[in-house]
Design an enzyme around this catalytic site. Structure first.
Site, short mmCIF file in Angstrom:
data_model
loop_
_atom_site.label_atom_id
_atom_site.label_comp_id
_atom_site.label_asym_id
_atom_site.label_seq_id
_atom_site.Cartn_x
_atom_site.Cartn_y
_atom_site.Cartn_z
N LYS A 67 -7.53 37.78 29.13
CA LYS A 67 -6.39 38.00 30.05
C LYS A 67 -6.09 36.83 30.98
O LYS A 67 -4.94 36.58 31.30
CB LYS A 67 -6.64 39.25 30.92
CG LYS A 67 -6.49 40.55 30.18
CD LYS A 67 -6.53 41.69 31.17
CE LYS A 67 -6.62 43.01 30.47
NZ LYS A 67 -6.47 44.14 31.38
N ASP A 103 -0.30 45.88 33.35
CA ASP A 103 -1.36 46.68 33.99
C ASP A 103 -0.89 47.20 35.36
O ASP A 103 -1.22 48.33 35.74
CB ASP A 103 -2.61 45.82 34.21
CG ASP A 103 -3.41 45.63 32.93
OD1 ASP A 103 -3.32 46.49 32.03
OD2 ASP A 103 -4.12 44.61 32.81
#
Ligand code: ATR
Length: 270
Positions: A67, A103
């Site tokens: 990420k 997210d």
């Protein structure tokens, strides 16, 4: 055989719930495409990205350990993902790789679905890792009054300065936690030690708690709060809704999030 149009890059990748969730949603909408998880070790990330650039794939989800490291390989990154320093979704458009962070949306949506209000509410974040950054960004943007606590104070201090959060500087959580409306656990305590909680059972906020861990679905932290009659939000909501937002970015269509949660629960054996 349906063509694979979306991928997850992770290392390891085999326990991911994302393929089940996305494939169920694609099938329900009659979209003739599949989502596939690929085990991509760190040293293969760049090659794996390049392989998909002109392949006709819609995009890629990223999980541990990619990420943060993926950002330098992308053609563009949204301001939000840049602030958080993490990309969990890539959209491939005309051979260009666009980095997004869904997210934050996933986390905020999971609170919203539990009818939790955040504006002007006092909310405490436990932990100061990558997950805490997304949670802090989302809560601040929604107008919450955010406090942060971490086992290692230095890490929390850095995050507090960067995101303008109130820092709890004590190594032990203070009793003033009781004055918070809600507490979000972003530490890995429930994941690594399923019978432990970062907070003692007798220390609870006023209204609700949320854990971003979903394996186990009910962590000790959530169980303690439920037994005190607080509202609890498990980590599966964030997973489902971050996936749903990625799905939307790729297809322009809204997936059935109830179905996604249902197949994820089945996979978790709940
Ligand atoms: P992620 O990117 O998933 O958030 P991370 O960067 O490894 O993961 O961060 C894990 C978080 O869990 C950190 O806040 C860590 O605290 P430290 O910064 O003090 O290491 C926290 N954590 C892990 N184990 C913990 C424990 N036993 N008690 C309290 N906090 C813990």
């Amino acid at each position: 055989m349906l063509p694979t149009r979306a991928y997850l890059f992770a290392h390891p990748a085999k326990h991911s719930l994302s393929p089940m969730m996305h494939n169920a949603a694609l099938e329900a909408l009659g979209i003739e495409a599949r989502y596939e998880a690929k085990d991509v070790p760190p040293q293969s990330l760049l090659a794996a990205l390049e392989e998909l650039r002109h392949s006709g794939a819609w995009g890629i989800n990223l999980s541990i350990p990619h990420k943060e490291t993926v950002l330098v390989h992308l053609d563009s990154v949204t301001p939000e993902a840049k602030m958080i320093g993490a990309v969990n979704t890539i959209v491939i458009k005309n051979g260009l790789l666009e980095g997004h962070n869904t997210d934050v949306y996933g986390f905020m949506r999971s609170l919203e679905q539990a009818a939790i209000e955040t504006r002007d509410k006092k909310i405490l974040i436990l932990g100061a890792g990558g997950a805490a950054r997304a949670v802090a960004y989302g809560l601040k943007k929604a107008g919450a009054n955010v406090l942060i606590w971490n086992r290692s104070v230095e890490r929390a201090k850095a995050l507090a300065e960067e995101f303008d959060l109130k820092l709890i500087e004590t190594p032990i959580l203070p009793a003033s936690l009781r004055t918070a409306h809600g507490v979000v656990n972003t530490t890995s305590v429930g994941l690594e030690q399923p019978n432990s909680s970062p907070v003692s059972a007798d220390l609870q906020p006023k209204d609700w708690v949320c854990d971003i861990v979903y394996r186990p679905l009910e962590t000790k932290f959530l169980k303690n709060a439920r037994e005190c009659n607080l509202k609890t939000v498990d980590g599966l909501g964030m997973l489902v809704h971050q996936g749903a937002k990625a799905f939307e970015l790729w297809t322009g269509l809204e997936p059935d999030t109830k179905l996604m949660r249902q197949v994820a629960l089945q996979e978790l054996g709940v």
